[in-house]
Design a protein around this motif. Structure first.
Motif, mmCIF file in Angstrom:
data_model
loop_
_atom_site.group_PDB
_atom_site.id
_atom_site.type_symbol
_atom_site.label_atom_id
_atom_site.label_comp_id
_atom_site.label_asym_id
_atom_site.label_seq_id
_atom_site.Cartn_x
_atom_site.Cartn_y
_atom_site.Cartn_z
ATOM 1 N N MET A 120 0.413 -1.694 0.334
ATOM 2 C CA MET A 120 0.102 0.158 0.107
ATOM 3 C C MET A 120 0.980 1.323 0.179
ATOM 4 N N LYS A 121 0.397 1.963 -0.361
ATOM 5 C CA LYS A 121 0.775 3.738 -1.060
ATOM 6 C C LYS A 121 -0.014 4.558 0.143
ATOM 7 N N ASN A 122 0.774 5.704 0.780
ATOM 8 C CA ASN A 122 -0.251 6.635 1.188
ATOM 9 C C ASN A 122 0.191 7.815 0.565
ATOM 10 N N ILE A 123 -1.213 8.817 0.238
ATOM 11 C CA ILE A 123 -1.241 9.740 -0.356
ATOM 12 C C ILE A 123 -1.739 10.748 -0.081
ATOM 13 N N GLN A 124 -1.451 11.736 0.142
ATOM 14 C CA GLN A 124 -1.400 13.666 1.178
ATOM 15 C C GLN A 124 -2.301 14.054 -0.081
ATOM 16 N N ILE A 125 -3.562 14.713 -0.012
ATOM 17 C CA ILE A 125 -4.399 14.953 -0.241
ATOM 18 C C ILE A 125 -4.509 17.002 -0.201
ATOM 19 N N ILE A 126 -4.568 17.684 -0.697
ATOM 20 C CA ILE A 126 -3.596 18.871 -0.347
ATOM 21 C C ILE A 126 -5.376 19.207 -0.873
ATOM 22 N N ASP A 127 -6.178 20.198 -0.251
ATOM 23 C CA ASP A 127 -7.226 20.896 -1.029
ATOM 24 C C ASP A 127 -6.946 22.309 -0.671
ATOM 25 N N GLY A 128 -8.318 23.006 -0.877
ATOM 26 C CA GLY A 128 -9.133 23.897 -0.751
ATOM 27 C C GLY A 128 -9.303 24.443 0.682
ATOM 28 N N ALA A 129 -9.286 23.516 1.414
ATOM 29 C CA ALA A 129 -10.682 23.083 2.362
ATOM 30 C C ALA A 129 -10.188 24.286 3.403
ATOM 31 N N ILE A 130 -10.875 25.109 4.119
ATOM 32 C CA ILE A 130 -11.161 25.896 4.969
ATOM 33 C C ILE A 130 -10.345 25.450 5.948
ATOM 34 N N ASN A 131 -10.473 23.839 6.565
ATOM 35 C CA ASN A 131 -9.510 23.309 7.895
ATOM 36 C C ASN A 131 -8.525 22.936 7.994
ATOM 37 N N ALA A 132 -7.892 22.537 6.948
ATOM 38 C CA ALA A 132 -6.648 22.318 6.013
ATOM 39 C C ALA A 132 -6.066 21.176 7.241
ATOM 40 N N THR A 133 -6.982 20.508 6.810
ATOM 41 C CA THR A 133 -5.846 19.106 7.652
ATOM 42 C C THR A 133 -5.711 18.363 6.843
ATOM 43 N N TYR A 134 -5.430 17.935 5.102
ATOM 44 C CA TYR A 134 -4.302 17.811 3.920
ATOM 45 C C TYR A 134 -4.737 16.332 4.517
ATOM 46 N N SER A 135 -5.709 15.489 4.619
ATOM 47 C CA SER A 135 -5.248 14.171 4.768
ATOM 48 C C SER A 135 -4.384 13.650 4.109
ATOM 49 N N ILE A 136 -4.119 11.647 4.580
ATOM 50 C CA ILE A 136 -4.009 10.861 4.053
ATOM 51 C C ILE A 136 -4.231 9.471 3.856
ATOM 52 N N PHE A 137 -4.236 8.987 2.414
ATOM 53 C CA PHE A 137 -5.111 7.851 2.347
ATOM 54 C C PHE A 137 -4.162 6.798 2.283
ATOM 55 N N GLN A 138 -4.443 5.491 1.986
ATOM 56 C CA GLN A 138 -3.864 4.463 1.367
ATOM 57 C C GLN A 138 -4.408 4.056 0.326
ATOM 58 N N ALA A 139 -3.365 3.612 -0.830
ATOM 59 C CA ALA A 139 -3.699 3.422 -2.428
ATOM 60 C C ALA A 139 -3.316 1.849 -2.319
ATOM 61 N N THR A 140 -3.884 1.160 -3.154
ATOM 62 C CA THR A 140 -3.329 -0.042 -3.735
ATOM 63 C C THR A 140 -1.873 0.535 -4.126
ATOM 64 N N GLU A 141 -1.095 -0.723 -4.669
ATOM 65 C CA GLU A 141 -0.156 -0.258 -5.995
ATOM 66 C C GLU A 141 -0.922 -0.285 -6.727
#
Length: 110
Positions: free
Chosen positions: A1-22
């Motif tokens: 599994m690979k980790n992807i950080q999401i950078i978005d324009g959300a006010i909360n600026a959490t920049y969450s991380i999600f797992q993706a299969t290869e």
């Protein structure tokens, strides 16, 4: 599994991380990329396949403290940054004026 950080324009600026299969990861980040704009991902795969992949990934959040590295960054709502992202969409190819000396040294070895 690979980790992807999401950078978005959300006010909360959490920049969450999600797992993706290869396979999911390679579909988002082809050709040695580790940076992608969601608009480019959808344009490359089409709405239905891209939505299906992201739908599965959203079901696999990872707490930052538990993440064993970040393998890729997926940008949402960041058109204003597009001009700064390297053409190759690889972290090691940033314009030298946009990174510090320690990063330039690190990336020059790759």
């Amino acid at each position: 599994m690979k980790n992807i950080q999401i950078i978005d324009g959300a006010i909360n600026a959490t920049y969450s991380i999600f797992q993706a299969t290869e396979e999911e990861y390679r579909s988002i980040f082809p050709n040695e990329q580790d940076i992608e704009l969601v608009e480019d991902f959808f344009a490359r795969l089409g709405d239905d396949p891209a939505s299906l992949i992201l739908g599965r990934i959203w079901e696999r959040p990872v707490r930052k403290r538990d993440a064993m590295g970040i393998h890729g960054t997926l940008f949402f709502d960041n058109d204003h940054r597009k001009e700064y992202i390297p053409q190759s969409k690889r972290e090691t190819d940033w314009d030298e004026t946009l990174i510090n000396q320690a990063q330039r040294n690190l990336f020059s070895n790759r």
